[in-house]
Scaffold this motif. Structure first.
Motif, short mmCIF file in Angstrom:
data_model
loop_
_atom_site.label_atom_id
_atom_site.label_comp_id
_atom_site.label_asym_id
_atom_site.label_seq_id
_atom_site.Cartn_x
_atom_site.Cartn_y
_atom_site.Cartn_z
N CYS A 81 -66.39 5.06 43.26
CA CYS A 81 -66.16 5.99 42.16
C CYS A 81 -67.31 5.92 41.18
O CYS A 81 -67.74 4.84 40.79
N CYS A 86 -65.91 4.30 35.53
CA CYS A 86 -66.52 3.41 36.52
C CYS A 86 -68.02 3.33 36.30
O CYS A 86 -68.62 2.27 36.47
N CYS A 123 -64.01 10.63 39.44
CA CYS A 123 -62.84 9.84 39.05
C CYS A 123 -61.70 9.85 40.07
O CYS A 123 -61.22 10.90 40.48
N LEU A 124 -61.28 8.67 40.46
CA LEU A 124 -60.21 8.53 41.45
C LEU A 124 -58.85 8.41 40.76
O LEU A 124 -57.84 8.18 41.41
N ALA A 126 -57.91 6.05 38.69
CA ALA A 126 -57.47 4.66 38.52
C ALA A 126 -58.43 3.95 37.56
O ALA A 126 -58.82 2.81 37.79
N CYS A 127 -58.77 4.67 36.47
CA CYS A 127 -59.81 4.17 35.55
C CYS A 127 -59.50 2.78 35.00
O CYS A 127 -60.42 2.02 34.68
#
Ligand code: FES
Length: 162
Positions: A81, A86, A123-124, A126-127
């Motif tokens: 990411c 990230c 962005c996945l 799951a920041c």
């Protein structure tokens, strides 16, 4: 129809199952990707001519949706990411480390033996776990260059055992 027929046998079946319906183009492409793991250019051209739609339209749909891929992917897919959270937590050093480890040249995303593909993604979602890396659908948070190298080593070891 010889070897050409063999090559297109799967795609013919998929088109038939979808009753050659242009309106089902997205689901047709989805099924093709499941079968071939990516959307080969000659298959896209074949779909366009069989469904009598322009290749540009088929290509447009294939490039519009992020989950379609026009390039073959390796057996193990590592998604790193590079979204804002990230990135701030040094995702670029992860990308560099893993690319070096696998000996990937500038524009390469897959290793020559097609064992690995490295993808950089936005962005996945799951920041809180940043920086996040997904290895073959498994999410790994708080990733470090050392940890990513051991993940790759682990996969290499498993591949050797096989
Ligand atoms: S920015 Fe990486 S998970 Fe959100």
């Amino acid at each position: 129809m010889g070897s050409n027929y063999d090559k297109f046998e799967t795609v013919c079946r998929i088109l038939e199952e979808n009753k050659f319906d242009k309106a089902k183009l997205i689901s047709i492409l989805q099924t093709i990707q499941e079968e071939y793991k990516y959307l080969p250019e000659e298959i896209l051209a074949f779909v366009a001519s069989t469904l009598k739609i322009s290749p540009a339209k088929v290509y447009g749909v294939a490039t519009f949706f992020a989950h379609f891929t026009l390039e073959p992917k390796g057996k193990h897919i590592i998604r790193i990411c590079d979204g804002t959270a990230c990135h701030v937590k040094r995702s670029t050093s992860l990308i560099e480390t893993v690319r070096n480890k696998l000996g990937l040249k500038e524009n390469e995303i897959s290793t020559k033996d097609m064992l690995f593909t490295i993808d950089t993604v936005a962005c996945l979602g799951a920041c809180g776990l940043a920086p996040v890396v997904v290895v073959n659908e498994e999410v790994h948070g708080q990733m470090t260059p050392d940890k990513i190298v051991s993940l790759v080593d682990e996969i290499l070891k498993q591949e050797e055992v096989k």
